[in-house]
Design a protein around this motif. Sequence first.
Motif, PDB file in Angstrom:
ATOM      1  N   UNK A  92       0.843  -1.193   0.000  1.00  0.00           N
ATOM      2  CA  UNK A  92       0.000   0.000   0.000  1.00  0.00           C
ATOM      3  C   UNK A  92       0.881   1.248   0.000  1.00  0.00           C
ATOM      4  N   UNK A  93       0.513   2.292  -0.739  1.00  0.00           N
ATOM      5  CA  UNK A  93       1.334   3.514  -0.774  1.00  0.00           C
ATOM      6  C   UNK A  93       1.619   4.086   0.615  1.00  0.00           C
ATOM      7  N   UNK A  94       0.648   4.026   1.522  1.00  0.00           N
ATOM      8  CA  UNK A  94       0.868   4.560   2.868  1.00  0.00           C
ATOM      9  C   UNK A  94       1.943   3.786   3.605  1.00  0.00           C
ATOM     10  N   UNK A  95       2.016   2.464   3.362  1.00  0.00           N
ATOM     11  CA  UNK A  95       3.050   1.652   4.005  1.00  0.00           C
ATOM     12  C   UNK A  95       4.435   2.035   3.493  1.00  0.00           C
ATOM     13  N   UNK A  96       4.545   2.267   2.190  1.00  0.00           N
ATOM     14  CA  UNK A  96       5.829   2.688   1.620  1.00  0.00           C
ATOM     15  C   UNK A  96       6.278   4.010   2.232  1.00  0.00           C
ATOM     16  N   UNK A  97       5.380   4.955   2.328  1.00  0.00           N
ATOM     17  CA  UNK A  97       5.729   6.260   2.910  1.00  0.00           C
ATOM     18  C   UNK A  97       6.144   6.132   4.367  1.00  0.00           C
ATOM     19  N   UNK A  98       5.463   5.260   5.108  1.00  0.00           N
ATOM     20  CA  UNK A  98       5.800   5.077   6.523  1.00  0.00           C
ATOM     21  C   UNK A  98       7.186   4.460   6.686  1.00  0.00           C
ATOM     22  N   UNK A  99       7.509   3.462   5.878  1.00  0.00           N
ATOM     23  CA  UNK A  99       8.833   2.842   5.951  1.00  0.00           C
ATOM     24  C   UNK A  99       9.903   3.851   5.571  1.00  0.00           C
ATOM     25  N   UNK A 100       9.685   4.581   4.490  1.00  0.00           N
ATOM     26  CA  UNK A 100      10.667   5.561   4.035  1.00  0.00           C
ATOM     27  C   UNK A 100      10.940   6.598   5.116  1.00  0.00           C
ATOM     28  N   UNK A 101       9.902   7.086   5.759  1.00  0.00           N
ATOM     29  CA  UNK A 101      10.075   8.100   6.798  1.00  0.00           C
ATOM     30  C   UNK A 101      10.875   7.569   7.967  1.00  0.00           C
ATOM     31  N   UNK A 102      10.587   6.344   8.411  1.00  0.00           N
ATOM     32  CA  UNK A 102      11.315   5.764   9.539  1.00  0.00           C
ATOM     33  C   UNK A 102      12.775   5.548   9.195  1.00  0.00           C
ATOM     34  N   UNK A 103      13.073   5.129   7.964  1.00  0.00           N
ATOM     35  CA  UNK A 103      14.462   4.903   7.567  1.00  0.00           C
ATOM     36  C   UNK A 103      15.247   6.215   7.481  1.00  0.00           C
ATOM     37  N   UNK A 104      14.648   7.232   6.920  1.00  0.00           N
ATOM     38  CA  UNK A 104      15.328   8.519   6.761  1.00  0.00           C
ATOM     39  C   UNK A 104      15.566   9.182   8.117  1.00  0.00           C
ATOM     40  N   UNK A 105      14.641   8.998   9.057  1.00  0.00           N
ATOM     41  CA  UNK A 105      14.776   9.596  10.383  1.00  0.00           C
ATOM     42  C   UNK A 105      15.747   8.839  11.280  1.00  0.00           C
ATOM     43  N   UNK A 106      16.059   7.588  10.951  1.00  0.00           N
ATOM     44  CA  UNK A 106      16.851   6.736  11.833  1.00  0.00           C
ATOM     45  C   UNK A 106      18.282   7.235  11.975  1.00  0.00           C
ATOM     46  N   UNK A 107      18.853   6.990  13.155  1.00  0.00           N
ATOM     47  CA  UNK A 107      20.263   7.285  13.382  1.00  0.00           C
ATOM     48  C   UNK A 107      21.153   6.179  12.828  1.00  0.00           C
ATOM     49  N   UNK A 108      20.684   4.944  12.968  1.00  0.00           N
ATOM     50  CA  UNK A 108      21.468   3.809  12.502  1.00  0.00           C
ATOM     51  C   UNK A 108      20.604   2.782  11.809  1.00  0.00           C
ATOM     52  N   UNK A 109      20.116   3.050  10.593  1.00  0.00           N
ATOM     53  CA  UNK A 109      19.275   2.075   9.890  1.00  0.00           C
ATOM     54  C   UNK A 109      20.092   0.877   9.412  1.00  0.00           C
ATOM     55  N   UNK A 110      19.455  -0.277   9.404  1.00  0.00           N
ATOM     56  CA  UNK A 110      20.076  -1.511   8.915  1.00  0.00           C
ATOM     57  C   UNK A 110      19.053  -2.232   8.050  1.00  0.00           C
ATOM     58  N   UNK A 111      19.523  -2.793   6.934  1.00  0.00           N
ATOM     59  CA  UNK A 111      18.666  -3.594   6.068  1.00  0.00           C
ATOM     60  C   UNK A 111      19.066  -5.047   6.226  1.00  0.00           C
ATOM     61  N   UNK A 112      18.146  -5.871   6.710  1.00  0.00           N
ATOM     62  CA  UNK A 112      18.354  -7.318   6.793  1.00  0.00           C
ATOM     63  C   UNK A 112      17.526  -7.971   5.692  1.00  0.00           C
ATOM     64  N   UNK A 113      18.120  -8.884   4.953  1.00  0.00           N
ATOM     65  CA  UNK A 113      17.440  -9.412   3.768  1.00  0.00           C
ATOM     66  C   UNK A 113      17.705 -10.902   3.625  1.00  0.00           C
TER      67      UNK A 113
END
Length: 573
Positions: free
Chosen positions: A202-223
């Motif tokens: 959903x577009x709202x979910x994408x925006x929410x994830x993007x905002x949390x990642x950009x605001x983070x001090x130490x983001x990590x991507x686990x895949x």
Amino acid sequence: MSAPAGPEFGSDAIVELLVELGIDLIPFAPGATFRGIHDSLVNGRADAPEIIECLHEEISVAVAHGYAKASGKPAAAALHDIVGLQHATMAIYNAWCDRVPLLLLGGTGPVDAALRRPWIDWIHTANIQATQVRDYTKWDDQPASLPAAMEAMIRGRQLAVAAPQGPVYLTIDSEIQENLVPEGFRVPDPGRYAPAEAIAPAPAAVEAIAARLVEAEGPLIAVESVDRQQSALEALVRLAELLGAGVVEVQRDYNRTELCVPTRHPLNLTGMPLPARPDVVLALEVRDVAVVPGLDAEATVLQVTTSGLAPKAWAADLQRVQPAELLVPAQVSATLPLLVAAVERLLAERPEARRRAEERGAATTGHSAAARTAWAATAADAERITPALLAARLDTATRGHDRVLANGSLHNWVHRIWDIGRVDRYLGSSGGAGLGYGLGASIGAALAHRGTERLVIDIQSDGDAMMTPGALWTAARHRVPLLIVVENNRMWGNSFMHAVKIAELRGRSTEHAGIGTRIDDPAVDFVSLAASMGIDAGWRVERVEELDAALAAAVEHVTSRRLPAIVDVRTEE
């Protein structure tokens, strides 16, 4: 005798539909319950799927498994009623856990009991046959007519390729195969039945994830998966670079599911200590975030996964309930491009966030470079043939070729040493950690690439090979261009380590850890074993100084003659 213009028998129609579904080969060990399909494959249309002759049903399914991953499309295998199905169960479970689309066709004796021969048809008929594998297939069916069988095959392909992908099992009654087609029957056009589109967030979910990642001090991507799509891998790299975020591929005892980020990318932190604890973790198809290093209860977890869309209660491969501030039921490949665009937009609006991302990326790059320098030093130690040294020497021997690692990783040393940047260059693990996978899957991968100049490599553990040694005959029979490098430590390595560990935990001696765990006295001679099945290019390596020449000769044999070769390497931990 000239062939009829259209399908004459039910099995002719089944083979015609296989062709229309894009199935170009079908591995099997022969069985009377699909003798109709067998006859239609050899005496029917010229473009019928090629038969890949196997000596065990587990090998048949593993060949299809490897072919599907290497070719990027669904594959098929045929199985002889309930006894063949029982042989194949481990391989089917591997494909289920590995999320690989397979169309499995099982024959059966007449479902109509009045038509069964004494004894054999009765013991080879089940009600319902697919209950044997229902808990680790996406769907099954036992159609009662030829038109129903056509529909089941089309639906089976649709479901196998829909996310999350997986094997489907169809039981085709021998009567359906061997009877004449009904008057006026036509094979349906599968082009009218499109596979499902990708599941987008959903577009709202994408925006929410993007905002949390950009605001983070130490983001990590686990895949754990990028849906085996190169475009998704590239989108993941772009996302990591935008954020300056480290990326961690989920590691397992039995290799990784697939390549999700280039092994040498400076933001790839897999297998090394993290420079800092993450405060926000984006988990992409990670089935258990507890294995993500540095993760604590205070970190925010954002999940993108399809794992909840096809759960089964029998097998626990769904694993524990996952923590998530946001749980998005979508495919990674459909999510990443949208997420990249959203993050790009946010960073353009927030110069301070962009500056922090650049600083993080620079720090992470320096951290990963130091770890790789240490790994290279370990792999260069030439006193004995360790998995690290073998990974380095095999890298050197094959680096100039367009190589595909179909199986094995030498305890993840391949990922530490080799430069792999494409999803189709590393095909990953078996999925279910079931032994007997490696040889068959590697043969399938090599069959997918036999019309190319690619060098397909199987780093083959000795114990796994002895579960399905008959696969060596299939490699010889079909002139499969495959380099088999046996990591021969002459033991069940994982079991040996557990034997040592439990003895130590109980305060007991570890000197008996080899009892019941070593494959020695006598040691298996893989070169002679392969030669007995028709692979005459083989080298034994016991010492470091023999290794380079043997690998070079084997690579030359496979690439120049397009035939299989085996190098049996005595390794030490």
